[in-house]
Design a protein around this motif. Structure first.
Motif, PDB file in Angstrom:
ATOM      1  N   VAL A 263       0.842  -1.201   0.000  1.00 20.05           N
ATOM      2  CA  VAL A 263       0.000   0.000   0.000  1.00 20.05           C
ATOM      3  C   VAL A 263       0.875   1.248   0.000  1.00 20.05           C
ATOM      4  O   VAL A 263       0.590   2.228  -0.705  1.00 20.05           O
ATOM      5  CB  VAL A 263      -0.949  -0.004   1.215  1.00 20.05           C
ATOM      6  CG1 VAL A 263      -1.645   1.346   1.362  1.00 20.05           C
ATOM      7  CG2 VAL A 263      -1.995  -1.111   1.061  1.00 20.05           C
TER       8      VAL A 263
ATOM      9  N   GLN B 154       0.759   4.174  -2.766  1.00 19.59           N
ATOM     10  CA  GLN B 154       0.547   5.562  -2.361  1.00 19.59           C
ATOM     11  C   GLN B 154       1.662   6.463  -2.890  1.00 19.59           C
ATOM     12  O   GLN B 154       1.394   7.565  -3.393  1.00 19.59           O
ATOM     13  CB  GLN B 154       0.492   5.658  -0.834  1.00 19.59           C
ATOM     14  CG  GLN B 154      -0.780   5.118  -0.222  1.00 19.59           C
ATOM     15  CD  GLN B 154      -0.752   5.169   1.295  1.00 19.59           C
ATOM     16  OE1 GLN B 154       0.307   5.227   1.915  1.00 19.59           O
ATOM     17  NE2 GLN B 154      -1.924   5.139   1.906  1.00 19.59           N
ATOM     18  N   GLU B 155       2.900   6.013  -2.776  1.00 22.23           N
ATOM     19  CA  GLU B 155       4.021   6.836  -3.224  1.00 22.23           C
ATOM     20  C   GLU B 155       3.993   7.042  -4.738  1.00 22.23           C
ATOM     21  O   GLU B 155       4.251   8.144  -5.226  1.00 22.23           O
ATOM     22  CB  GLU B 155       5.346   6.187  -2.812  1.00 22.23           C
ATOM     23  CG  GLU B 155       5.667   6.319  -1.336  1.00 22.23           C
ATOM     24  CD  GLU B 155       5.842   7.772  -0.915  1.00 22.23           C
ATOM     25  OE1 GLU B 155       6.501   8.542  -1.649  1.00 22.23           O
ATOM     26  OE2 GLU B 155       5.307   8.134   0.147  1.00 22.23           O
TER      27      GLU B 155
ATOM     28  N   ARG C 224       1.045   9.510  -5.384  1.00 22.93           N
ATOM     29  CA  ARG C 224       1.340  10.859  -4.912  1.00 22.93           C
ATOM     30  C   ARG C 224       2.463  11.513  -5.723  1.00 22.93           C
ATOM     31  O   ARG C 224       2.439  12.729  -5.947  1.00 22.93           O
ATOM     32  CB  ARG C 224       1.713  10.813  -3.431  1.00 22.93           C
ATOM     33  CG  ARG C 224       0.529  10.479  -2.533  1.00 22.93           C
ATOM     34  CD  ARG C 224       0.951  10.225  -1.101  1.00 22.93           C
ATOM     35  NE  ARG C 224      -0.202   9.940  -0.246  1.00 22.93           N
ATOM     36  CZ  ARG C 224      -0.114   9.544   1.015  1.00 22.93           C
ATOM     37  NH1 ARG C 224       1.090   9.384   1.569  1.00 22.93           N
ATOM     38  NH2 ARG C 224      -1.203   9.313   1.727  1.00 22.93           N
TER      39      ARG C 224
END
Length: 252
Positions: free
Chosen positions: A236, A240-241, A244
């Protein structure tokens, strides 16, 4: 025997028990309800979820993200910038109240060792993200002083609540003090996005990744096929990285 017991236990605890339940449901739908497309879809989704819960996969995905930059053998710079990553305000600590979370604690350990090696200022970047979290830079400052870092070698940035703001507010402080060659310390999985954030502020940093979540060398063991909440968490984080970073690169 110990490894076998760990492997078995992983299937009777979350997330393993849920994976077994969804597979059993898929078999039931296939065999008794004759809804083969639905059963195949459920089985496929469950398989993907299972793979994301294995360290066999998370080691590769996290390792790919963490390998974006490697620490230089002989880092050179006129300042160290350490990004925050979470803190608790109402927990006891050795010399006061408030403590950093595990990720920034690991970053701080790297930053203080670099400071002792290079004898340059440390800029701590991180504000209080939530009402019940801690003022990250202030807590980190207290810890640095207790570790023997001179107060005049510590700068703090206390307003930021995300990586974009870390870079924006830190860049302003660096310019104010005439510091032009910062060494950036953050978690290895966070480094790619952090370098981009500083580049958008026209600040070229020397990346010094810390807080690695996985080894650079991977060896297969059957326990890496067991479902683990930690492996799901790592995957996860990678997703997310990536998301983003894309938002920062193309939308901000």
């Amino acid at each position: 025997m110990v490894y076998l017991l760990k492997f078995g236990a992983s299937w009777i605890l979350p997330p393993g028990i849920f994976i077994l339940a969804f597979w059993a449901l898929a078999v039931y739908i296939w065999k008794w309800k004759r809804e083969r497309r639905l059963a195949a879809l459920l089985a496929g989704v469950t398989l993907v979820f299972y793979l994301f819960c294995t360290s066999l996969v998370s080691e590769r995905t996290m390792g790919w993200l963490e390998s974006a930059y490697m620490p230089p053998a002989e880092p050179q710079g006129d300042a160290i910038v350490m990004l925050g990553g979470g803190a608790f305000s109402e927990v006891p600590d050795v010399d006061g109240k408030g403590a950093l979370c595990s990720n920034p604690s690991s970053r701080l350990l790297t930053a203080v060792r670099l400071q002792r090696k290079l004898d340059v200022p440390i800029l701590l970047s991180g504000g209080q993200v939530y009402e019940d979290s801690g003022p990250e830079a202030e807590i980190a400052r207290r810890i640095l002083i207790s570790l023997g870092v001179p107060e005049d070698k510590i700068l703090v940035e206390t307003k930021s609540i995300n990586t974009t703001q870390n870079a924006r507010f830190s860049a302003a402080i660096l310019r104010e003090h005439g510091l032009t060659h910062p060494i950036l310390v953050t978690s290895a999985f966070h480094m790619n996005r952090s370098v981009l954030a500083f580049a958008k502020q026209d600040v070229a940093v020397t990346p010094y990744p810390a807080d690695y979540q996985t080894n650079l060398r991977h060896v297969f063991h059957y326990n890496k096929l067991s479902p683990q909440a930690g492996a799901l968490r790592d995957n996860v984080i990678v997703l997310q990285e990536v998301l983003r970073t894309a938002v920062m690169r193309y939308l901000e």
